[in-house]
Design a protein around this motif. Structure first.
Motif, PDB file in Angstrom:
ATOM      1  N   ILE A   1       0.840  -1.198   0.000  1.00 16.12           N
ATOM      2  CA  ILE A   1       0.000   0.000   0.000  1.00 16.12           C
ATOM      3  C   ILE A   1       0.876   1.249   0.000  1.00 16.12           C
ATOM      4  CG2 ILE A   1      -1.753   1.301   1.285  1.00 16.12           C
ATOM      5  CD1 ILE A   1      -2.548  -1.222   2.685  1.00 16.12           C
ATOM      6  N   ILE A   2       0.472   2.261  -0.773  1.00 15.56           N
ATOM      7  CA  ILE A   2       1.094   3.578  -0.616  1.00 15.56           C
ATOM      8  C   ILE A   2      -0.020   4.564  -0.401  1.00 15.56           C
ATOM      9  CG2 ILE A   2       2.586   5.334  -1.586  1.00 15.56           C
ATOM     10  CD1 ILE A   2       3.572   3.513  -3.575  1.00 15.56           C
ATOM     11  N   GLY A   3       0.132   5.404   0.620  1.00 15.76           N
ATOM     12  CA  GLY A   3      -0.911   6.388   0.856  1.00 15.76           C
ATOM     13  C   GLY A   3      -0.289   7.728   1.168  1.00 15.76           C
ATOM     14  N   GLU A   4      -0.995   8.788   0.808  1.00 18.55           N
ATOM     15  CA  GLU A   4      -0.508  10.116   1.119  1.00 18.55           C
ATOM     16  C   GLU A   4      -0.668  10.340   2.611  1.00 18.55           C
ATOM     17  OE1 GLU A   4      -2.484  13.184  -1.027  1.00 18.55           O
ATOM     18  OE2 GLU A   4      -1.466  14.770   0.088  1.00 18.55           O
ATOM     19  N   LEU A   5       0.394  10.755   3.249  1.00 16.33           N
ATOM     20  CA  LEU A   5       0.358  10.958   4.689  1.00 16.33           C
ATOM     21  C   LEU A   5      -0.199  12.339   4.996  1.00 16.33           C
ATOM     22  CD1 LEU A   5       1.233   9.416   7.256  1.00 16.33           C
ATOM     23  CD2 LEU A   5       3.328  10.728   7.183  1.00 16.33           C
ATOM     24  N   ASP A   6      -1.295  12.354   5.750  1.00 15.90           N
ATOM     25  CA  ASP A   6      -1.885  13.624   6.153  1.00 15.90           C
ATOM     26  C   ASP A   6      -1.118  14.096   7.375  1.00 15.90           C
ATOM     27  OD1 ASP A   6      -3.389  15.728   7.058  1.00 15.90           O
ATOM     28  OD2 ASP A   6      -5.306  14.681   6.934  1.00 15.90           O
ATOM     29  N   GLU A   7      -0.226  15.076   7.206  1.00 25.88           N
ATOM     30  CA  GLU A   7       0.680  15.453   8.287  1.00 25.88           C
ATOM     31  C   GLU A   7      -0.035  15.992   9.513  1.00 25.88           C
ATOM     32  OE1 GLU A   7       4.584  16.693   7.327  1.00 25.88           O
ATOM     33  OE2 GLU A   7       4.140  16.752   5.187  1.00 25.88           O
ATOM     34  N   GLU A   8      -1.189  16.630   9.297  1.00 22.46           N
ATOM     35  CA  GLU A   8      -1.954  17.136  10.453  1.00 22.46           C
ATOM     36  C   GLU A   8      -2.426  15.993  11.329  1.00 22.46           C
ATOM     37  OE1 GLU A   8      -3.971  20.795   8.101  1.00 22.46           O
ATOM     38  OE2 GLU A   8      -5.243  19.643   9.448  1.00 22.46           O
ATOM     39  N   GLU A   9      -3.035  14.996  10.669  1.00 27.10           N
ATOM     40  CA  GLU A   9      -3.549  13.826  11.398  1.00 27.10           C
ATOM     41  C   GLU A   9      -2.403  13.088  12.068  1.00 27.10           C
ATOM     42  OE1 GLU A   9      -7.468  14.081  11.179  1.00 27.10           O
ATOM     43  OE2 GLU A   9      -6.592  12.183  11.825  1.00 27.10           O
ATOM     44  N   ASP A  10      -1.311  12.999  11.339  1.00 24.93           N
ATOM     45  CA  ASP A  10      -0.178  12.243  11.840  1.00 24.93           C
ATOM     46  C   ASP A  10       0.450  12.931  13.044  1.00 24.93           C
ATOM     47  OD1 ASP A  10       3.082  11.314  10.952  1.00 24.93           O
ATOM     48  OD2 ASP A  10       1.466   9.921  11.457  1.00 24.93           O
ATOM     49  N   ALA A  11       0.443  14.258  13.049  1.00 20.94           N
ATOM     50  CA  ALA A  11       1.036  15.020  14.147  1.00 20.94           C
ATOM     51  C   ALA A  11       0.261  14.809  15.442  1.00 20.94           C
ATOM     52  CB  ALA A  11       1.085  16.498  13.784  1.00 20.94           C
ATOM     53  N   LYS A  12      -1.030  14.466  15.300  1.00 21.73           N
ATOM     54  CA  LYS A  12      -1.861  14.264  16.491  1.00 21.73           C
ATOM     55  C   LYS A  12      -1.481  12.996  17.247  1.00 21.73           C
ATOM     56  CE  LYS A  12      -5.914  16.416  14.436  1.00 21.73           C
ATOM     57  NZ  LYS A  12      -7.235  16.135  13.852  1.00 21.73           N
ATOM     58  N   VAL A  13      -0.854  12.077  16.550  1.00 14.03           N
ATOM     59  CA  VAL A  13      -0.510  10.789  17.169  1.00 14.03           C
ATOM     60  C   VAL A  13       0.754  10.913  17.991  1.00 14.03           C
ATOM     61  CG1 VAL A  13       0.074   8.388  16.691  1.00 14.03           C
ATOM     62  CG2 VAL A  13      -1.540   9.599  15.204  1.00 14.03           C
ATOM     63  N   ASP A  14       0.685  10.498  19.250  1.00 17.91           N
ATOM     64  CA  ASP A  14       1.872  10.498  20.100  1.00 17.91           C
ATOM     65  C   ASP A  14       2.525   9.133  19.980  1.00 17.91           C
ATOM     66  OD1 ASP A  14       2.393  10.320  23.694  1.00 17.91           O
ATOM     67  OD2 ASP A  14       3.802  10.675  22.048  1.00 17.91           O
ATOM     68  N   LEU A  15       3.550   9.065  19.149  1.00 14.72           N
ATOM     69  CA  LEU A  15       4.155   7.766  18.872  1.00 14.72           C
ATOM     70  C   LEU A  15       4.705   7.079  20.107  1.00 14.72           C
ATOM     71  CD1 LEU A  15       5.887   8.446  15.445  1.00 14.72           C
ATOM     72  CD2 LEU A  15       3.904   7.026  15.860  1.00 14.72           C
ATOM     73  N   GLY A  16       5.113   7.882  21.087  1.00 17.35           N
ATOM     74  CA  GLY A  16       5.682   7.283  22.293  1.00 17.35           C
ATOM     75  C   GLY A  16       4.708   6.408  23.048  1.00 17.35           C
TER      76      GLY A  16
END
Lengths: 87, 99
Positions: B69-84
């Motif tokens: 799969i390749i998908g465009e990363l929505d940086e806003e949505e992604d920034a909301k995720v706390d990877l830690g």
């Protein structure tokens, strides 16, 4: 059209089919992961390109599929073979 | 209706590989068999016990055979995720033959 794709890694994606090609590579918009959404790996993705080779099944809405038309088309595809076998 | 990766060129994308790996990078190029070139790539390795591990990879070429799969990363949505704080099962590899 809204569809669901079950992939060979057991993921299920739903979304609107934007385009498809001869290899059944597909582009979906407004994607969400049905497979229990416990896959944050796909968190930020809205529009995806799915390679045809990873698809196991494509689930279409029931009302969208004209089964009779499909059956007719398949019958016609197979008919010429039968005639040549007989002769 | 042609399905190409044209619109994703130059964008930050999230790539799921055939072995279940998750890569994030900027799509620099692609070809008809979905071989892709990613720049500034990093891998996000998820696990159930430890925080997400970020592995920097730089300039990467991924062979189309290994792409799922390749998908465009929505940086806003992604920034909301706390990877830690994310704990998740790693994705399963793609099985072309079911057992």
């Amino acid at each position: 059209k809204h569809i669901a794709i079950e992939l060979k890694n057991d993921l299920i994606l739903t979304g609107t089919l934007h385009s498809v090609d001869q290899y059944l590579n597909m582009k979906l918009s407004t994607v969400s992961v049905v497979g229990e959404e416990r896959y944050p790996q796909l968190g930020g993705m809205k529009n995806v390109f799915v390679r045809g080779s990873v698809v196991r099944y494509i689930q279409l809405p029931k009302g969208e599929v004209d089964v009779e038309l499909l059956q007719d088309a398949t019958r016609k595809e197979n008919a010429p073979k039968k005639i040549s076998e007989k002769s | 209706m042609a399905s190409t990766l044209e619109e994703l060129i130059g964008k930050k994308v999230s790539v799921i590989c055939g072995d279940g790996r998750c890569l994030i990078g900027t799509l620099k190029g692609y070809d008809q068999v979905q071989n892709i070139v990613l720049s500034e790539t990093h891998e996000r390795a998820f696990s159930l016990d430890s925080p997400v591990e970020l592995i920097d990879l730089g300039l990467y070429i991924v062979r189309g055979d290994n792409l799922a799969i390749i998908g465009e990363l929505d940086e806003e949505e992604d920034a909301k995720v706390d990877l830690g704080s994310v704990r998740a099962e790693p994705l399963k590899p793609v099985m072309h033959t079911a057992l």
